[in-house]
Write a protein that holds these residues in place. Structure first.
Motif, PDB file in Angstrom:
ATOM      1  N   GLY A 383       0.840  -1.202   0.000  1.00 26.62           N
ATOM      2  CA  GLY A 383       0.000   0.000   0.000  1.00 26.62           C
ATOM      3  C   GLY A 383       0.869   1.244   0.000  1.00 26.62           C
ATOM      4  N   ILE A 384       0.594   2.164  -0.915  1.00 27.53           N
ATOM      5  CA  ILE A 384       1.387   3.388  -1.014  1.00 27.53           C
ATOM      6  C   ILE A 384       0.445   4.589  -0.966  1.00 27.53           C
ATOM      7  CG2 ILE A 384       3.105   4.665  -2.338  1.00 27.53           C
ATOM      8  CD1 ILE A 384       3.850   2.074  -3.744  1.00 27.53           C
ATOM      9  N   ALA A 385       0.689   5.487  -0.015  1.00 28.59           N
ATOM     10  CA  ALA A 385      -0.111   6.717   0.107  1.00 28.59           C
ATOM     11  C   ALA A 385       0.535   7.821  -0.720  1.00 28.59           C
ATOM     12  CB  ALA A 385      -0.214   7.138   1.564  1.00 28.59           C
ATOM     13  N   GLY A 386      -0.282   8.661  -1.334  1.00 32.23           N
ATOM     14  CA  GLY A 386       0.213   9.747  -2.179  1.00 32.23           C
ATOM     15  C   GLY A 386       0.597  10.971  -1.371  1.00 32.23           C
ATOM     16  N   GLN A 387       1.190  11.941  -2.071  1.00 25.97           N
ATOM     17  CA  GLN A 387       1.710  13.127  -1.401  1.00 25.97           C
ATOM     18  C   GLN A 387       0.618  14.068  -0.917  1.00 25.97           C
ATOM     19  OE1 GLN A 387       3.132  16.301  -4.170  1.00 25.97           O
ATOM     20  NE2 GLN A 387       3.531  14.605  -5.532  1.00 25.97           N
ATOM     21  N   LEU A 388      -0.637  13.891  -1.365  1.00 26.19           N
ATOM     22  CA  LEU A 388      -1.740  14.764  -0.937  1.00 26.19           C
ATOM     23  C   LEU A 388      -2.642  14.078   0.088  1.00 26.19           C
ATOM     24  CD1 LEU A 388      -2.806  16.220  -4.434  1.00 26.19           C
ATOM     25  CD2 LEU A 388      -1.151  17.150  -2.816  1.00 26.19           C
ATOM     26  N   ASP A 589       3.415   9.545  -8.268  1.00 31.85           N
ATOM     27  CA  ASP A 589       4.834   9.670  -8.586  1.00 31.85           C
ATOM     28  C   ASP A 589       5.601   8.373  -8.355  1.00 31.85           C
ATOM     29  OD1 ASP A 589       4.587  12.311  -9.358  1.00 31.85           O
ATOM     30  OD2 ASP A 589       4.787  13.045  -7.307  1.00 31.85           O
ATOM     31  N   VAL A 590       4.871   7.296  -8.132  1.00 29.69           N
ATOM     32  CA  VAL A 590       5.512   5.986  -7.980  1.00 29.69           C
ATOM     33  C   VAL A 590       6.008   5.519  -9.347  1.00 29.69           C
ATOM     34  CG1 VAL A 590       5.064   3.566  -7.412  1.00 29.69           C
ATOM     35  CG2 VAL A 590       4.136   5.362  -5.994  1.00 29.69           C
ATOM     36  N   ASP A 591       7.172   4.889  -9.376  1.00 26.23           N
ATOM     37  CA  ASP A 591       7.707   4.339 -10.621  1.00 26.23           C
ATOM     38  C   ASP A 591       6.928   3.072 -10.966  1.00 26.23           C
ATOM     39  OD1 ASP A 591       9.130   3.559 -12.791  1.00 26.23           O
ATOM     40  OD2 ASP A 591      11.048   3.289 -11.755  1.00 26.23           O
ATOM     41  N   VAL A 592       5.892   3.216 -11.820  1.00 24.64           N
ATOM     42  CA  VAL A 592       5.028   2.070 -12.141  1.00 24.64           C
ATOM     43  C   VAL A 592       5.774   1.017 -12.948  1.00 24.64           C
ATOM     44  CG1 VAL A 592       2.867   3.359 -12.006  1.00 24.64           C
ATOM     45  CG2 VAL A 592       4.132   3.312 -14.153  1.00 24.64           C
ATOM     46  N   GLY A 593       6.933   1.388 -13.521  1.00 23.38           N
ATOM     47  CA  GLY A 593       7.731   0.402 -14.254  1.00 23.38           C
ATOM     48  C   GLY A 593       8.261  -0.699 -13.362  1.00 23.38           C
ATOM     49  N   LYS A 594       8.372  -0.416 -12.056  1.00 22.27           N
ATOM     50  CA  LYS A 594       8.867  -1.420 -11.110  1.00 22.27           C
ATOM     51  C   LYS A 594       7.789  -2.429 -10.714  1.00 22.27           C
ATOM     52  CE  LYS A 594      12.491   1.349  -8.884  1.00 22.27           C
ATOM     53  NZ  LYS A 594      12.951   1.908  -7.594  1.00 22.27           N
ATOM     54  N   ILE A 595       6.521  -2.108 -10.978  1.00 24.09           N
ATOM     55  CA  ILE A 595       5.432  -3.008 -10.599  1.00 24.09           C
ATOM     56  C   ILE A 595       5.413  -4.187 -11.576  1.00 24.09           C
ATOM     57  CG2 ILE A 595       2.940  -3.214 -10.259  1.00 24.09           C
ATOM     58  CD1 ILE A 595       2.855  -0.228  -9.690  1.00 24.09           C
ATOM     59  N   PRO A 596       5.405  -5.434 -11.085  1.00 20.92           N
ATOM     60  CA  PRO A 596       5.392  -6.598 -11.987  1.00 20.92           C
ATOM     61  C   PRO A 596       4.183  -6.581 -12.924  1.00 20.92           C
ATOM     62  CG  PRO A 596       5.824  -7.269  -9.721  1.00 20.92           C
ATOM     63  CD  PRO A 596       5.447  -5.826  -9.673  1.00 20.92           C
ATOM     64  N   LYS A 597       4.362  -7.206 -14.090  1.00 22.67           N
ATOM     65  CA  LYS A 597       3.306  -7.226 -15.107  1.00 22.67           C
ATOM     66  C   LYS A 597       2.061  -7.939 -14.608  1.00 22.67           C
ATOM     67  CE  LYS A 597       5.801  -5.448 -18.570  1.00 22.67           C
ATOM     68  NZ  LYS A 597       5.472  -4.152 -19.207  1.00 22.67           N
ATOM     69  N   ASP A 598       2.256  -8.975 -13.780  1.00 19.18           N
ATOM     70  CA  ASP A 598       1.114  -9.773 -13.337  1.00 19.18           C
ATOM     71  C   ASP A 598       0.502  -9.265 -12.035  1.00 19.18           C
ATOM     72  OD1 ASP A 598       3.350 -10.372 -11.886  1.00 19.18           O
ATOM     73  OD2 ASP A 598       2.889 -12.516 -11.665  1.00 19.18           O
ATOM     74  N   ALA A 599       0.967  -8.122 -11.553  1.00 21.71           N
ATOM     75  CA  ALA A 599       0.421  -7.575 -10.298  1.00 21.71           C
ATOM     76  C   ALA A 599      -0.932  -6.924 -10.550  1.00 21.71           C
ATOM     77  CB  ALA A 599       1.392  -6.571  -9.697  1.00 21.71           C
ATOM     78  N   PHE A 600      -1.806  -7.015  -9.556  1.00 21.05           N
ATOM     79  CA  PHE A 600      -3.126  -6.368  -9.619  1.00 21.05           C
ATOM     80  C   PHE A 600      -3.008  -5.006  -8.938  1.00 21.05           C
ATOM     81  CE2 PHE A 600      -7.469  -5.464  -8.315  1.00 21.05           C
ATOM     82  CZ  PHE A 600      -8.200  -5.846  -9.439  1.00 21.05           C
ATOM     83  N   VAL A 601      -3.328  -3.949  -9.666  1.00 17.59           N
ATOM     84  CA  VAL A 601      -3.132  -2.582  -9.172  1.00 17.59           C
ATOM     85  C   VAL A 601      -4.477  -1.899  -8.969  1.00 17.59           C
ATOM     86  CG1 VAL A 601      -2.075  -0.335  -9.605  1.00 17.59           C
ATOM     87  CG2 VAL A 601      -0.901  -2.413 -10.345  1.00 17.59           C
ATOM     88  N   VAL A 602      -4.701  -1.391  -7.780  1.00 20.28           N
ATOM     89  CA  VAL A 602      -5.892  -0.581  -7.475  1.00 20.28           C
ATOM     90  C   VAL A 602      -5.435   0.860  -7.320  1.00 20.28           C
ATOM     91  CG1 VAL A 602      -7.785  -0.194  -5.854  1.00 20.28           C
ATOM     92  CG2 VAL A 602      -6.971  -2.516  -6.290  1.00 20.28           C
ATOM     93  N   TYR A 603      -6.072   1.757  -8.079  1.00 18.78           N
ATOM     94  CA  TYR A 603      -5.745   3.184  -7.944  1.00 18.78           C
ATOM     95  C   TYR A 603      -6.931   3.902  -7.321  1.00 18.78           C
ATOM     96  CZ  TYR A 603      -4.518   8.002  -8.861  1.00 18.78           C
ATOM     97  OH  TYR A 603      -4.229   9.333  -8.700  1.00 18.78           O
ATOM     98  N   GLN A 604      -6.680   4.531  -6.189  1.00 15.55           N
ATOM     99  CA  GLN A 604      -7.715   5.323  -5.514  1.00 15.55           C
ATOM    100  C   GLN A 604      -7.249   6.770  -5.517  1.00 15.55           C
ATOM    101  OE1 GLN A 604      -8.907   3.954  -1.574  1.00 15.55           O
ATOM    102  NE2 GLN A 604      -8.822   6.057  -0.833  1.00 15.55           N
TER     103      GLN A 604
END
Length: 746
Positions: A383-388, A589-604
């Motif tokens: 889990g990653i929280a954004g800057q705002l 501002d997270v480097d999404v290139g580091k996220i594996p291809k098979d990972a499930f990503v939720v954006y809130q």
């Protein structure tokens, strides 16, 4: 019925008769009060108040309080018969304000130098042969000031007539209408008509850039904008050209106003000469609803007022807070509001098998996320929280990820292994207002002008007021005050730490030295060694003492201080690369290139920014102007946002979304209201529930263990590449895009 109206009606028939006999003869009737036609005689005939009469107490203008640093320096003056005590050095105008008398003024501003060129503040002083300008006259012991005499009134009336002589009658089409000092004071202190019948002069408008609109014919030459530019903003962009009737304010050569504080000239201009270009002809001020809240575009937490009409934010203006932003705000804070209505996420969406997003209900979106999160191992959840993000949402996200069995939860800007055990190791310990007491500044890897414009304004103010010395270690940067560039990287820092650099003597001789470390250094691999070197410099040069803590850390993001207080710290450098479920809460501002291809990503989040393109599920959230949230600024001052407009579409508050997801996922969190979340925060970081208070760090850097690492020779890098594009809201703003294109082009 007034005598003036009766007189004008009596004269009108005769004037018509004369006009018919002599068509070229024009009679103009000037009606004024009898005492203003002969103010000297009226002043003589005015009865003196009895000497022993006890006058009722008056309150200072605006509820101001007078601070006497030395009670022996207090002097007594008499304002309209009232005895008031003021500190030595106060002007007559300030003494009148303490006595509860509001003196009209145009050129005078409490935060700028005294010009004394509008003459609107004329008052009568006993034994003075003529009215004096109260803004420039120092108050003297026993001085008797009269503000309401016929002579003072006549003087103001005459000054106002001169000011209106060349001023166009633009009020119906002027954006300053309704909040214009000239309107208000002409009504209160002016005559009912003017005697000027010649042609009014006109002035060519200046192009100051995409933010400030100019109608220079309305200018009354008060020079507030010139003094603000040179004294507060630290740029020599504006100046006075010509003399007499040809006098005008301009930029010497054709150039734009490039300061990051340029929008403040809109607030200090007393007339409609300088107005907001994006706000031009959008609304009148009496149509707007003002909401007092705070800004989240940087870690300063500037106090602002959001003016809205219906569901739309129309403008943002500053709010007075002496400890944080005084009465200024940066251009990014002021003008990025149009990003709040662009590229907004309004409905929950799921990515189809063909790669397209389709809108679904909240129930369906949360059910999909709840099913997927149980199909991955607990240590593969991130889990990653954004800057705002606000403190409430980060607390709920941390609790949710922890209950799912993972410790991989952190906030943007906090790299692996950041030391959050001692609050003194990531806060501005001097406080923002406390920087004014420093006499030497050492900036390490930080560029305050683009990272925190209001902190930079404090440093600029201190340099101007006390000739404080500033030194800088980092990449080449543009400063708006005298600054000595010592070097670009850790090598220079090592020289100072070992006492081999010439700047060491300056630090040693300083009374209150201040070191400001940029939070960009937290992302370096050798951060522990760099910060250890900074702390050794602080210990060797008496930077940290019982009466002074000059070791400061300047954070970048609004969420950073609260995240470190709550313990949102990255534990493993490989956590993101090995993740199978990634929950991004406004983290763009997270480097999404580091996220594996098979990972499930939720954006809130509230904007369709960078990270949305990698998301499998999108959950729409509310922006800072639409929710109640707690933020802690870089000095540890806790404040709350207040909702100004309704949310967009089907968006919800961040903490409510995560709380609902926890219920769907079978790990029900034990709170249902924002008060419940805050009681949970109180157990983790009690300082975050004490709003509008600054909780200083309890312990200093002396408790830290020694660092065994060595510094690399890699020079420090700039953290903010583009001042106008730093978060999802500013990147969606059309105004900020114009500023980037026009003001940053080389």
């Amino acid at each position: 019925m007034g005598v003036g109206i009766l007189a004008s009606r009596a004269i009108r028939p005769a004037s018509r008769l004369l006009r018919s006999q002599h068509s070229n003869l024009i009679l103009r009737t000037i009606v004024s009060k009898p005492e203003l036609q002969s103010p000297e005689a009226a002043a003589v005939s005015q009865p003196e108040p009895p000497k022993n009469q006890i006058l009722p107490p008056r309150n200072p203008v605006g509820g101001a309080r007078v601070h006497f640093s030395n009670p022996e320096d207090a002097i007594e003056v008499f304002v309209d018969g009232y005895a008031v005590k003021v500190p030595k050095g106060f002007t007559v105008l300030q003494a009148c304000e303490v006595a509860g008398v509001d003196i009209p003024r145009f050129c005078y501003h409490s935060r700028l130098s005294i010009a004394g060129n509008c003459r609107m503040c004329l008052v009568e002083v006993e034994k003075s042969p003529k009215p004096v300008a109260s803004c420039a006259m120092p108050a003297l012991p026993g001085m008797k000031i009269k503000t309401d005499t016929p002579i003072a009134k006549k003087a103001r009336e005459g000054v106002m007539e001169f000011l209106l002589m060349n001023h166009p009658l633009d009020c119906p089409i002027c954006d300053q209408g309704g909040e214009c000092d000239l309107q208000d004071q002409s009504m209160a202190f002016g005559s009912d008509r003017g005697r000027f019948t010649e042609m009014k002069r006109s002035v060519v408008d200046k192009n100051l850039g995409p933010l400030v609109k100019t109608v220079m014919t309305r200018c009354i030459q008060c020079t507030r904008c010139v003094r603000f530019a040179s004294e507060v903003a630290g740029v020599q962009d504006l100046g006075m050209l010509g003399r007499g009737s040809g006098e005008e304010i301009g930029t010497y050569v054709e150039k734009l106003m490039t300061s990051e504080l340029s929008g403040n000239v809109i607030d200090i201009c007393p007339v409609g000469a300088l107005t907001s270009k994006p706000f031009a002809f959008k609304a009148r001020n009496w149509e707007l609803k003002g909401t007092e809240t705070i800004d989240v575009s940087d870690a300063v937490g500037s106090n602002i007022r959001v003016d809205s009409r219906g569901p739309e934010v129309m403008r943002i203006i500053p709010r007075l807070n002496e400890d944080i932003n005084e009465e200024w705000i940066s251009d990014k804070t002021r003008f990025s509001y149009d990003g709040l209505k662009r590229q907004r996420l309004s409905d929950p969406m799921i990515r189809d098998s063909d790669g397209r997003f389709k809108a679904v209900s909240w129930r369906d979106a949360l059910a999909v996320v709840g099913d997927i999160i149980h199909q991955v191992k607990s240590d593969e959840i991130v889990g990653i929280a954004g800057q705002l993000s606000d403190a409430e949402s980060m607390m709920v996200l941390k609790d949710f990820v922890n209950r799912m069995g993972s410790d991989n939860v952190w906030c943007e800007g906090t790299a692996v292994g950041v030391d959050a055990d001692l609050r003194s190791s990531y806060l501005m310990n001097t406080s923002i207002s406390g920087l004014e007491n420093a006499d030497v500044f050492l900036l390490v890897g930080t560029q305050p002008r683009v990272e925190a414009a209001m902190v930079n304004a404090r440093i600029c103010k201190t340099v101007r007021a006390s000739n404080a010395k500033v030194a800088y270690i980092g990449p080449p940067a543009d400063f708006n005050y005298d600054c000595k560039h010592l070097g670009t990287g850790p090598d220079t820092l090592k020289e100072i730490a070992e006492g081999r650099h010439p700047f060491c003597s300056t630090l040693k001789n300083a009374k209150n030295p201040a070191i400001i470390v940029g939070a960009g250094l937290f992302n370096r691999t050798d951060k522990d060694a760099v910060l250890s070197a900074v702390e050794s410099i602080a210990q060797a040069n008496n930077v940290v003492r019982p009466d002074w803590n000059g070791l400061n850390y300047l954070l970048l993001y609004a969420a950073q201080a609260a995240a470190l207080d709550l313990g949102l710290i990255q534990q493993s450098a490989k956590a993101l690369e090995s993740a199978k479920f990634v929950y991004l809460m406004g983290a763009d501002d997270v480097d999404v290139g580091k996220i594996p291809k098979d990972a499930f990503v939720v954006y809130q989040g509230h904007h369709g920014d960078k990270a949305v393109y990698r998301a499998n599920v999108i959950l729409p959230a509310s922006a800072f102007t639409e929710k109640e949230g707690t933020y802690e600024n870089t000095e540890g001052f806790t404040q709350q946002t207040v909702p100004a407009v309704p949310t967009v579409g089907d968006a919800r508050d961040d903490w409510k979304i995560v709380r609902a997801l926890s219920e769907v996922s079978g790990v029900n969190l034990p709170y249902n209201s924002i008060e419940g979340v805050r009681s949970r925060i109180k157990n983790v970081a009690p300082n975050l529930v004490h709003t509008d208070e600054r909780e200083p760090a309890a312990f200093g850097p002396s408790l830290k263990p020694e660092c065994k690492e060595t510094m690399s020779t890699t020079p420090f890098k700039p953290v903010v590449e583009n001042f106008y594009m730093t978060n999802a809201i500013t990147r969606a703003s059309k105004i900020m895009a114009q500023c980037s294109a026009v003001l940053l082009k080389k």
